[in-house]
Design an enzyme around this catalytic site. Structure first.
Site, PDB file in Angstrom:
ATOM      1  N   GLY A  43      42.973  21.843  24.331  1.00 33.32           N
ATOM      2  CA  GLY A  43      41.822  21.618  23.462  1.00 33.32           C
ATOM      3  C   GLY A  43      40.508  21.446  24.185  1.00 33.32           C
ATOM      4  O   GLY A  43      39.443  21.553  23.585  1.00 33.32           O
ATOM      5  N   GLY A  44      40.582  21.152  25.472  1.00 33.66           N
ATOM      6  CA  GLY A  44      39.368  21.071  26.271  1.00 33.66           C
ATOM      7  C   GLY A  44      38.435  19.957  25.834  1.00 33.66           C
ATOM      8  O   GLY A  44      38.834  19.004  25.164  1.00 33.66           O
ATOM      9  N   ILE A  52      20.817  17.495  21.484  1.00 33.66           N
ATOM     10  CA  ILE A  52      21.811  17.318  20.423  1.00 33.66           C
ATOM     11  C   ILE A  52      22.816  16.239  20.789  1.00 33.66           C
ATOM     12  O   ILE A  52      23.072  15.307  20.005  1.00 33.66           O
ATOM     13  CB  ILE A  52      22.529  18.659  20.135  1.00 33.66           C
ATOM     14  CG1 ILE A  52      21.555  19.637  19.468  1.00 33.66           C
ATOM     15  CG2 ILE A  52      23.745  18.432  19.248  1.00 33.66           C
ATOM     16  CD1 ILE A  52      22.147  20.995  19.173  1.00 33.66           C
ATOM     17  N   VAL A 111      12.688   8.858  33.310  1.00 36.92           N
ATOM     18  CA  VAL A 111      13.213   7.625  33.917  1.00 36.92           C
ATOM     19  C   VAL A 111      12.900   7.692  35.404  1.00 36.92           C
ATOM     20  O   VAL A 111      13.335   8.626  36.079  1.00 36.92           O
ATOM     21  CB  VAL A 111      14.733   7.518  33.691  1.00 36.92           C
ATOM     22  CG1 VAL A 111      15.320   6.349  34.478  1.00 36.92           C
ATOM     23  CG2 VAL A 111      15.035   7.373  32.210  1.00 36.92           C
ATOM     24  N   ALA A 158      22.679  11.963  28.873  1.00 35.29           N
ATOM     25  CA  ALA A 158      23.015  13.187  28.124  1.00 35.29           C
ATOM     26  C   ALA A 158      21.894  14.189  28.367  1.00 35.29           C
ATOM     27  O   ALA A 158      21.082  14.473  27.500  1.00 35.29           O
ATOM     28  CB  ALA A 158      23.177  12.889  26.637  1.00 35.29           C
ATOM     29  N   ASP A 196      31.274  28.284  27.761  1.00 33.26           N
ATOM     30  CA  ASP A 196      30.162  27.651  28.466  1.00 33.26           C
ATOM     31  C   ASP A 196      29.880  28.304  29.810  1.00 33.26           C
ATOM     32  O   ASP A 196      28.736  28.463  30.220  1.00 33.26           O
ATOM     33  CB  ASP A 196      30.473  26.165  28.712  1.00 33.26           C
ATOM     34  CG  ASP A 196      30.509  25.366  27.412  1.00 33.26           C
ATOM     35  OD1 ASP A 196      30.283  25.970  26.351  1.00 33.26           O
ATOM     36  OD2 ASP A 196      30.763  24.152  27.485  1.00 33.26           O
ATOM     37  N   ALA A 207      31.179  25.642  21.013  1.00 37.48           N
ATOM     38  CA  ALA A 207      32.592  25.995  20.847  1.00 37.48           C
ATOM     39  C   ALA A 207      32.756  27.260  20.025  1.00 37.48           C
ATOM     40  O   ALA A 207      33.572  28.119  20.332  1.00 37.48           O
ATOM     41  CB  ALA A 207      33.340  24.837  20.188  1.00 37.48           C
ATOM     42  N   HIS A 265      25.621  24.725  -9.465  1.00 32.17           N
ATOM     43  CA  HIS A 265      24.664  23.636  -9.657  1.00 32.17           C
ATOM     44  C   HIS A 265      25.421  22.387 -10.080  1.00 32.17           C
ATOM     45  O   HIS A 265      26.354  22.485 -10.864  1.00 32.17           O
ATOM     46  CB  HIS A 265      23.656  24.038 -10.738  1.00 32.17           C
ATOM     47  CG  HIS A 265      22.702  22.943 -11.073  1.00 32.17           C
ATOM     48  ND1 HIS A 265      21.621  22.654 -10.269  1.00 32.17           N
ATOM     49  CD2 HIS A 265      22.678  22.068 -12.110  1.00 32.17           C
ATOM     50  CE1 HIS A 265      20.944  21.639 -10.798  1.00 32.17           C
ATOM     51  NE2 HIS A 265      21.576  21.259 -11.920  1.00 32.17           N
TER      52      HIS A 265
END
Lengths: 580, 542
Positions: free
Chosen positions: A149-150, A292, A346, A377, A420, A428, A552
């Site tokens: 599944g990585g 993200i 930073v 991140a 990637d 993915a 609707h």
């Protein structure tokens, strides 16, 4: 001349006591290798069990309704003079030996042989492996982690979505307090929450293992490195090295979180993987990186009660996405979070006992502040440099990417790269699509990566999703686009969800009125964007979308309304005639 | 005693020059039946070529990266005594040893008493009909005895025996369709030494020159997947086509950018892709895709002739049936232009009359056409484009380093075009002799396929009948044809006065995609010049 051959139930994956729903042969029948003998039904699927050799059936040991497990006797067979074809014998061997079969006579140097080796069992890799197996290739899937599944399944998409759901529930409950629903302060059992998340991951990865077994895709755990264009050595967790020979290889080795240079070594500085482990809830957390991944994790920890700050080096959050789409999110998190800093870097982190003291730099840099945790991140780096690609002659660029053509072939024709490691965007759903192309090409088909758009989604609250051309991109390319926009303020469904900040935007080719892009911000934007992607792939124009009856009241209506806004046929809002 | 078997590349469909991407065995290695020997990669798929016999590899004939085609040797196998396990190398059941095997095989087998005779290489033809069986079981045949007659769409040809002996079995029936390599008869009791099947068929069969493919209009264009021009990706990615249509186009190798869509708003549908492929296969130039039902040409109305008076219906002759579609294909596919000119052949005629009797005494009939062929051969040397052809994709010009000139011959059965080989290396008398020989063969219907293949340029002479000019149709894929009409003595203005000169009208039709008008005019001027100085045409050819 031949003694009876027993036909046994093969490896069924994790299933036991599976019901025999059909007996397909009778004693005295002549069967060929691969002739189906019985049909089993698990709660997942039905499957036929084929003969592993040719011969005449002497005795059938089962009857309909019996329950069997791996190794149960099905029947006995008088082998015919020529025992099976080499091909079916090979298949049998593979089936019987299961996951750690492999060793074959022949060249002593090679421990495992496969027509196709897939390096990496993430969404791209397992998709490539399964597709190739379905097309008849003998496939070996190599991955260094114990679960298939990585990153996506184990430490990415899936666990983060579970935690985001938890955060959303908390926020929804909180926001309904002023409308008459009061539950009191939430009590959060972080251990139970973590278990629930892990269970979801476990379910999915176990499912993959079954899918691999059903397809006879062999799995080898270990770290794979190329030694030639047709060989790879795989270092198993116990240190043993196996030599794997292949005809084709799909490199699906993925990426890892980027590290920020100059940070002290401290367990309180974590990446997305660490954040998803959910060891404890820090009082305060600084998220470095306003993309993200950073914003999704900020969303989780904010929802669960941490005081969150975000610092982003570039002038805006979520680069690459139109500013109007980011604005509702930015407004919401500026209200909720302790601090959202853009255009700020930073400069220094000091690991102190009382916390991590962070100094900032930039025009609007605030004074240094203390945080319990830092989540880094700042992007992901492809793993191209970890697999000794040069031994195979595969070109890896300075950043670790492997260039591929439209058929996902690298510069070495029998080696493919997907996901990637083959380039941005690192998503993915891009990897799975590429995995199928690579598998099909390896199996001799003429597939090609012909998708025109790849949607992007940030599962923040509110969600942001976009696909195709963006307004920023059109502007920089000097391309004229037509726009249709529908604010969710006018959507009854959105208001009923107690949210009004979202909108749906479609971009059109002014000449043909075809949909060429779109962006949605609001609840479930990620689910709504698919229709826009489909419209682009099919070459639909504004009228095609607007004239399709949408149910609707739904959020999906807003896609049609945006198309109508462009066409000038929208009645749910009043817009003065354009250019009248 | 040990048998040696050469394992060859089996029938791999329509692929040629397929790359060997992997050699899976090494000399000295023992292989079993069906052991994969090499891996081939076509643009469709990779495939393993298995051993057709068990044994030990003595020698490998290919290495990685080599390109092979059907019938190429892969490896030499020592089968030990187990020579009986040789599998047929193709569906036809042909188990005849390959050429390089013939030295050892008969010797090893001692007295081989049976030989299978197969269809030799018959050029680019497939599924050729057997129209006549000339031998029966029990017949005694000599080397070169015709076994059967094949009819291609070009010609009929006899397949001769490559060994002498008695016919033990006939494996084909009249009406059957055969391909190169198919087993035809088994011959046994060979009294004379066996001629190696392979080599004999190579020399004794009507095998066309490989380099000179049969002039076939685009009917044999390779499927687009094979050699089609590369897909222009930018255009492909803009085409108004859904993902499933894109996938379908990739499968067929179709450049979506060139397909015009007939769906709503110009969308390209599956049907459009199919129609595009059909059109490409039927030879229309790529890009000129008819929209709609795919039939580009309006139909001639069908008339009930009997309604207007008595009629008699006669079938077209075989040759007419064959030549009709070819002429039509050339007419619709090749942009024809005809250049008219005339040559002063006054001196040529007087020279010819002068030499005629002498030539006749050595059995050569010196016709005006011989001079024209000789003159064309001379002039073509200076105009290489006139001796070229467009390749199947229409992307390249193929220049031929040889010159075979065809001439249209009127026969009772219809028009045929026998070919004079190496016309540029023959002198006037040799050409005249060839013309007479081939014309005679044409009249009596004895032209072989080889006699009509490989032409580079064609001459159609109606001079013996009459006319002043006409528009010949190019014998595509040749790019030019010379029409010759009847010569007339006419007053020609020369040095201030009219003088009677014998003038020969020339009509040169040419493929305007390959030849410019100016070049065509230069060509006819040069040709007229060559004919006007006939003595140079008498020179010996180096």
């Amino acid at each position: 001349m031949s003694e009876p051959l027993e036909q046994l139930v093969p490896d069924l994956g994790d299933f036991r006591d599976v019901e025999v729903i059909e007996i397909l042969v009778r004693s005295g029948d002549r069967v060929e290798a691969e002739t189906p003998l019985i049909t089993l039904e698990t709660d997942k699927a039905t499957m036929d069990v084929p003969a592993t050799a040719a011969g005449v059936i002497r005795e059938v040991a089962l009857k309909k309704g019996d329950r069997v497990s791996m190794g149960s006797l099905i029947l006995t067979l008088e082998e015919s003079i020529e025992a099976g074809t080499p091909a079916s014998a090979g298949a049998t061997a593979a089936a019987e030996e299961g996951t750690d079969s492999q060793v074959q006579a022949g060249q002593p140097a090679v421990d495992v042989e496969a027509q196709l080796v897939v390096l990496g069992a993430g969404p791209g890799g397992y998709t490539a492996a399964f597709r190739a197996a379905d097309l008849g290739l003998d496939v070996l899937l190599v991955d260094r982690w114990p679960q298939l599944g990585g990153v996506c399944l184990n430490v990415g998409c899936i666990p983060s979505k579970a935690l985001l759901h938890a955060a959303k529930v908390l926020e929804d409950v909180e926001s309904m307090a002023e409308h008459g629903l009061m539950f009191g302060d939430p009590s959060i059992d972080i251990d139970l929450l973590r278990q629930w998340k892990n269970k979801i991951v476990g379910k999915l990865t176990a499912g993959l293992t079954i899918l691999a077994k059903q397809r006879r895709v062999r799995v080898l755990r270990g770290f794979g490195r190329f030694t030639s264009p047709t060989r790879m050595e795989v270092v198993e967790p116990d240190g043993k090295t196996r030599v794997v020979a292949f005809r084709h290889c799909v490199i699906a080795a993925g990426s890892e979180p980027s590290r920020l240079p100059g940070l002290p070594a401290d367990s309180r500085i974590i990446d997305s993987t660490g954040a998803l482990e959910l060891k404890e809830l820090p009082g305060s957390m600084l998220v470095v990186g306003g993309g993200i991944i950073g914003l999704e994790m900020a969303c989780v920890y904010d929802g669960l009660g941490s005081r969150v700050s975000v610092v982003e080096l570039t002038p805006g959050l979520m680069p690459g996405c139109d500013r109007d789409l980011v604005r509702p999110l930015e407004k919401r998190i500026r209200d909720r979070y302790e601090r959202v800093m853009t255009g700020t870097g930073v400069s220094r982190v000091e690991a102190l006992d009382e916390g991590l003291r962070v100094s900032f730099e930039g025009g609007d840099a605030p004074p240094p502040a203390l945080y319990d945790r830092i989540l880094v991140a700042v992007g992901r780096v492809p793993n191209g440099r970890l697999i000794n690609a040069e031994a195979a002659g595969v070109a890896v660029d300075a950043r670790g990417y492997i260039a591929v053509d439209r058929q996902m072939r690298t510069n070495v024709p029998n080696i493919f790269a997907i996901g990637d490691i083959a380039g941005q965007p690192m998503l993915a759903h891009k990897a799975t699509h590429e995995g199928k192309v690579a598998a099909e090409v390896a199996a001799g088909q003429k597939s090609s990566f012909d998708a025109r758009v790849i949607p992007s989604v940030a599962y923040t609250d509110p969600e942001i999703a976009w696909v195709g051309i963006t307004e920023e991109q059109a502007k920089s390319e000097g391309r004229k686009v037509g726009k249709g926009l529908f604010p969710w303020m006018a959507s009854g469904r959105s208001l009923a969800l107690n949210r009004d900040e979202g909108f749906t935007k479609l971009l059109f080719d002014p000449a043909t009125h075809r949909v060429i892009g779109g962006g949605i911000v609001g609840v479930n934007a990620g689910d709504l964007i698919s229709e826009v992607a489909l419209a682009i792939e099919l070459g639909a124009d504004a009228a095609d979308v607007g004239l399709t009856i949408h149910p609707h009241p739904t959020l999906s209506e807003t896609v049609a309304f945006a198309a109508e806004a462009f066409e000038g046929t929208l009645t749910d809002l009043y817009a003065p005639k354009k250019g009248a | 005693m040990s048998g040696r078997v050469v394992i060859t590349v089996p029938d791999i469909g329509d692929f040629h020059d397929v790359e060997v991407i992997e050699v899976l065995v090494a000399p000295g290695e023992r292989v079993e039946l069906e052991t994969p020997l090499i891996t081939l990669e076509t643009d469709k798929a990779t495939m393993d070529v298995p051993a057709t016999a068990a044994g030990t590899i003595v020698e490998l004939a290919v290495q990685k990266g080599a390109r092979v085609s059907q019938g190429d040797a892969i490896a030499v196998l020592d089968t030990g005594a187990a020579a009986a396990t040789v599998l047929p190398t193709s569906e036809s059941g042909q188990s005849a040893p390959s050429p390089s095997d013939t030295q050892t095989a008969p010797a090893a087998a001692g007295k081989i008493s049976e030989t299978g005779l197969t269809i030799p290489d018959i050029g680019d033809f497939h599924d050729v009909e057997v129209i006549e069986l000339l031998v029966a079981v029990g017949d005694t045949i000599e080397l070169e005895t015709p076994l059967l007659t094949l009819e291609t769409d070009k010609a009929t040809m006899d397949v001769p025996a490559t060994v002498a002996g008695r016919v033990l079995a006939v494996h084909v029936a009249k009406g059957a369709r055969v391909n190169a390599g198919d087993l035809v008869v088994t011959v046994g009791g060979a009294a004379t030494a066996l001629a190696p099947a392979g080599s004999a068929s190579a020399s004794g069969s009507p095998q066309p020159e490989k380099a000179a493919p049969v002039p076939q209009p685009a009917a044999r264009v390779e499927p687009p997947t094979g050699s089609s021009p590369p897909i222009e990706e930018a255009g492909f990615s803009r085409a108004h086509a859904s993902p499933s249509v894109r996938r379908y186009a990739r499968e067929l190798g179709v450049d979506l950018g060139r397909v015009s869509g007939t769906g709503p708003k110009g969308r390209v549908t599956h049907e459009d892709v199919k129609a595009y492929v059909k059109t490409a296969l039927s030879g229309a130039p790529a890009g000129a895709v008819p929209s709609g039902d795919g039939s580009a040409l309006p139909q001639v109305p069908v008339v009930d002739f009997a309604a207007f008076g008595p009629i008699d219906v006669q079938p077209l002759t075989r040759i007419q049936k064959i030549s009709g579609p070819r002429l039509h294909a050339s007419w619709v596919n090749v942009p024809h232009v005809t250049q008219h000119d005339e040559a002063d052949i006054t001196e040529m005629e007087s020279l010819r009359t002068e030499l005629k009797a002498k030539a006749a005494s050595v059995g050569v009939k010196l016709t005006p056409l011989a001079f024209v062929v000789r003159a064309c051969a001379r002039v073509l040397a200076g105009f290489p484009r006139f001796n070229s052809s467009l390749d199947g994709a229409g992307e390249n010009l193929v220049f031929k380093k040889y010159l075979h000139i065809g001439f249209a011959a009127d026969t009772p059965n219809g028009l045929v075009v026998p070919v004079i080989r190496d016309a540029d290396r023959k002198d006037l008398y040799e050409i005249a002799r060839d013309l007479a020989l081939l014309s005679e063969k044409a009249r009596t219907g004895r032209l072989s396929g080889a006699d009509m293949q490989g032409g580079c340029f064609t001459i159609s002479s109606l001079g013996g009948i009459g006319g002043t000019a006409f528009t010949p149709i190019i014998n595509a894929p040749e790019v030019a044809i010379l029409g010759v009409s009847r010569s007339q003595t006419r007053p020609v203005w020369q040095s201030g006065q009219f003088v009677p000169r014998l003038m020969l009208p020339l009509s040169l039709s040419y493929d305007h995609r390959v030849i410019d008008g100016a070049d065509a005019a230069r060509f006819t001027v040069a040709l007229a010049g060559a004919l006007a100085e006939p003595r140079t045409l008498l020179e010996a050819v180096p």
